[in-house]
Design a protein around this motif. Structure first.
Motif, short mmCIF file in Angstrom:
data_model
loop_
_atom_site.label_atom_id
_atom_site.label_comp_id
_atom_site.label_asym_id
_atom_site.label_seq_id
_atom_site.Cartn_x
_atom_site.Cartn_y
_atom_site.Cartn_z
N ILE A 115 42.82 119.76 84.27
CA ILE A 115 41.73 121.11 84.38
C ILE A 115 41.41 121.51 82.99
O ILE A 115 42.02 121.61 82.36
CB ILE A 115 42.31 121.96 85.18
N GLU A 117 39.03 124.56 81.32
CA GLU A 117 38.49 125.74 81.44
C GLU A 117 37.80 126.17 80.39
O GLU A 117 38.38 126.57 79.34
CB GLU A 117 39.66 126.91 81.81
N ARG A 153 36.06 126.37 85.49
CA ARG A 153 36.93 125.33 85.50
C ARG A 153 36.91 124.03 86.43
O ARG A 153 36.10 124.09 87.50
CB ARG A 153 38.20 126.15 86.44
N ILE A 157 38.37 126.15 91.55
CA ILE A 157 37.73 124.90 90.75
C ILE A 157 36.26 125.07 90.98
O ILE A 157 35.67 125.28 92.39
CB ILE A 157 38.14 123.75 91.50
N THR A 173 49.57 124.27 79.58
CA THR A 173 48.34 124.18 79.01
C THR A 173 48.01 124.08 77.42
O THR A 173 48.92 124.95 76.63
CB THR A 173 47.77 125.57 79.44
#
Length: 322
Positions: A47, A49, A55, A75, A309
């Motif tokens: 993913i 962002e 996203r 999403i 992340t």
């Protein structure tokens, strides 16, 4: 200075501060793999962002646990490089950490639909595809309960925007045949009997340019191609690459290192699609393809540890989570 002039000056300063803040904010990249904190054999999904909150899910495959996977959140867009089962998603697991990192277990069958299509419909996301995939998904997404308008055609040379993110399609050297498992009726039976797949146009990769200026190359499944120099480096000047390195179906570690060192020449690279258990307890294992790739590359190599992340600035430098 008059009150009006003071007010205008304050507005200009605020706009400048907001613009500077947007440019300095990082792009967040979150891998969604099969095993928490690891880089495992079937991991593909990421993913991205944007600083503005947009996203984008890339190649959901088998390790996203369906549209209700709590890791997904909002999403806005979904990217698909090609329709092979490990990218489109013929199966997925209902739970985290099922099986072993080198051989995850998937207990939910998605065919003749797909994990990707279910996510697109449930999230009401835009679905970016190239080749002839748009016409195929243009019938399948409405049949699955979505809207045909969600399917966005993006062929080589074209650009579309989603929020603050500009999205381009770029070439990949691979194959792109739909397995009979995703089809029904006599056609599926005949294809299965004859060992055939249905061609839906060329596979591809993507280039994403985020609102902070970061440009990212997503290779998809590919071998070494001249476009990685001519288009990705010279044309787009990508600073961060996500490169599939698993060999047999894509570049292997030595060829992938050549792509990074000589062709794309980014600031940093995220290894992907290694087709192996590359880590244990979040640490890179020696004598793996991923370790060989990292040793041969001249820029920082980051591992897509599931659920961890990472954040990157406009120059492709990791500013957090790496």
């Amino acid at each position: 200075m008059t009150r009006t002039a003071l007010l205008l000056a304050a507005i200009v300063a605020l706009i400048g501060s907001t613009a500077q803040s947007a440019l300095s904010a990082g792009v967040k990249v979150t891998p969604l793999g099969s095993h928490d904190g690891e880089f495992c054999a079937l991991d593909r999904a990421l993913i991205f962002e944007d600083p503005d909150g947009t996203r984008i899910l890339y190649d959901a495959g088998r390790t996203v646990r369906g549209p209700d996977d709590p890791r997904l959140g909002k999403i806005d867009g979904v990217l698909l490089s090609h329709v092979h089962g490990d990218h489109l998603g013929d199966i997925h697991s209902a739970t985290a950490n099922a099986g072993e990192c080198g051989q995850p277990e998937f207990d939910v069958k998605d065919t003749p639909g797909s994990n990707t299509e279910k996510i697109v419909v449930a999230k009401k996301a835009k679905f970016f595809v190239g080749g002839e995939m748009n016409s195929w998904f243009g019938t399948r997404i409405p049949a699955a309960g979505g809207d045909k308008a969600q399917v966005v055609t993006l062929r080589f040379g074209a650009m579309n925007k989603l929020g603050g993110v500009s999205i381009w399609s770029v070439p990949a050297a691979h194959s792109n045949g739909v397995s009979p498992a995703f089809l029904t009726g006599d056609l599926a039976k005949e294809m299965q009997t004859n060992g055939l797949t249905a061609y839906v146009g060329p596979p591809g990769g993507y280039v994403l340019r985020f609102s902070n200026g970061l440009t990212v190359y997503l290779s998809g499944d590919t071998g070494v191609i001249a476009d990685q120099d001519l288009v990705v480096r010279r044309g787009f000047q990508a600073k961060l690459a996500v490169l599939n390195i698993g060999d047999v179906f894509t570049t292997g570690p030595a060829q992938a290192a050549f792509v990074i060192n000589e062709l794309v020449q980014p600031t940093a690279v995220i290894a992907s699609h290694a087709n192996e258990a590359a880590t244990k307890d979040g640490k890179l294992l020696p004598n793996t393809k991923t370790a060989a790739f990292k040793a041969a590359v001249h820029v920082p190599v980051y591992l897509p540890l599931s659920g961890k992340t990472m954040e990157f600035d406009a120059d492709g430098k990791c500013t957090g989570g790496c």
